[in-house]
Every structure is written in C-alpha cells, then in structure tokens.
Design a protein around this motif. Sequence first.
Motif, short mmCIF file in Angstrom:
data_model
loop_
_atom_site.label_atom_id
_atom_site.label_comp_id
_atom_site.label_asym_id
_atom_site.label_seq_id
_atom_site.Cartn_x
_atom_site.Cartn_y
_atom_site.Cartn_z
N ILE A 55 0.85 -1.18 0.00
CA ILE A 55 0.00 0.00 0.00
C ILE A 55 0.88 1.24 0.00
N GLY A 56 0.81 2.02 -1.07
CA GLY A 56 1.56 3.28 -1.14
C GLY A 56 0.66 4.45 -0.80
N GLU A 57 1.13 5.64 -1.06
CA GLU A 57 0.37 6.82 -0.69
C GLU A 57 -0.93 6.92 -1.50
N ASN A 58 -0.83 6.69 -2.80
CA ASN A 58 -1.99 6.82 -3.68
C ASN A 58 -2.37 5.52 -4.36
N GLN A 59 -1.37 4.66 -4.50
CA GLN A 59 -1.56 3.44 -5.27
C GLN A 59 -1.33 2.22 -4.40
N LEU A 60 -1.94 1.16 -4.81
CA LEU A 60 -1.83 -0.10 -4.11
C LEU A 60 -1.38 -1.12 -5.15
#
Lengths: 157, 157
Positions: free
Chosen positions: B66-71
């Motif tokens: 899980i990244g800031e905007n994207q998974l």
Amino acid sequence: MYVIQVVGLKNSGKTTFINQWIRALTVKGLQTATIKHHGHGGDPDLLTNKDSYKHYQAGASITTVIGENQLFMTAEQDKLSFDKILNFYQSLGTDYVFVEGFKKWPLPKIVLVRDSQEDFVNQLENVQLISDGELKSAMHKVEANLDIFTWHEEGGW
Amino acid sequence: MYVIQVVGLKNSGKTTFINQWIRALTVKGLQTATIKHHGHGGDPDLLTNKDSYKHYQAGASITTVIGENQLFMTAEQDKLSFDKILNFYQSLGTDYVFVEGFKKWPLPKIVLVRDSQEDFVNQLENVQLISDGELKSAMHKVEANLDIFTWHEEGGW
C-alpha cells in the motif's frame, strides 16, 4: 481466515519474522497472504514504462497484468479499503494474512521488540503478544488463541 | 459492469484505442479498469528487491503493498480466475473493464484491423465489431448494444 498484524520499530525483524512464519505454514499446506505499506513514502515506482501504467495515466482505477505465473494488479488506494482487500483474499482461499506495519491500525497484533520499548508498545492498540522474534513461541501463542485473530467477512473481528 | 475485449495483431493500436476510451469515460465520471497480459512471455520482473517479493519467495500466494496513492498486488496466477478478478473489480464499483489481448478468450470483442486481416479475424470467437481504431464509432456501437457487454456476477454474459 486469520489476520495477524506484526509491528515493530525499524529493523526489528518484521519481514524476517513473517517470512519464517509463512514458510512454516506453507509446509503445512496452508495458503498465506501479506499486506504491507510502501516503505519510503510515495508509491512504488513501478510499471512507469508499461502499458498498464498508460492505462492508469488515462484514468483507469485498476489495472491487472497477467503473466505466466504471476498476476500484478494496481489500484487507486482510495478505491480499496482494508476490508475489501481482506474480502478478496478470503475469496481466494487464503488461510493466514500477515499485515506488516501500519502500527496505528487496531488489528490484533504482535509487537516485535529488541530491547525494552515500553513507550512504543504503549502507543499501540490491541497488542496480543510482545515477542523478541522467536517464531515458535509466537506461533504457539497465536494457535492457542485463533479466535482473537479470526476475521469475519463484513469486517471486524 | 461492462466488459469489452479489444484484440488485434501487434501494433494495431490496442493500447492507444483503449486509453482514448478510458479518457472519454473518465471525463463522464465513470470508473474504468483494465486487464492485459504481460507482453513478452514470463512474468513482469518487478519487486525482486522488495519485502513483498520476499514474502512471495517465502510462499505467500498474494502480497499487497500500500503506497500513498496506489496499491500494488501480486498473486499466483492459478489462484485468480478471470471471474474472480471481475468479481473483485465489480465490488470496487467499476463501470467498464477493458481486456487487452487474450485473443482466444470468447469475450464480446472488438477487433482492431489496419488492413484486410480476414485470417486473423476468422480465428476469433464472439467478435462484435471490426474497427479501424476510430473511437467514436466504436463507442457508439458498444453503447447501443450494452447488453452484449454486460457481465453478470457468477460469471457469464
């Protein structure tokens, strides 16, 4: 499906601990899955030269690339709640989910500590076990208390 | 949720065609998603130096970062049928799914042709439209026949 969160300060051995556990469960024929956050802020800088990234740039919320053995999916994070990820994992027959990090989440968790880290531990909710990384005793403790770690569809423990 | 497959020989403009369509739908506030195969055989060689790859190597069937905007999710391909991917997409509120390639799949499809390519087209099942890549007429044709492209949960059209 059981969900076990593992938290700890940097270099506390979370990934190694989880990987040992995954190996032990895989040997038993159980299916495992993981969720972790991207380590260094921002997003994984992957796929930027790929068609699937072009789909994303055009506005696609989710892209999947199917390879020979592996499948890669990207999604806008706000489209995908934690519950939805778990629902999906369960639909695929997952037995154990390990969540690495996200220490503020109130999941039933194991805290890995190296030394005395009371301040860190005291910030956390739903700590079920404080471990020095010794796998066998952690597995034993979890297996004796599986009801605590059981995730029920529609969210919640 | 509508599922539209786009096939065509190499360099027939599949990605560009799909991306234009995604942009047109995004402007209308619709949510789109894509599925494509990895272009050159094998698997995307991503993540090999990342913890999530270590989880995979240890035996995890599915990993999510899980990244800031994207998974970013990877899964063993044999764990994830096409129907399961579509179920998942639908659960996330997807309106249109574009499937790029997989020409042997019997999905309702649009064939992009540059010249006369009868031999190629004749190998395909469920061709709904042969297009030269002109988006407007393709969109119009699909929107006038949405029932053909509607995917029903539990599989099948």
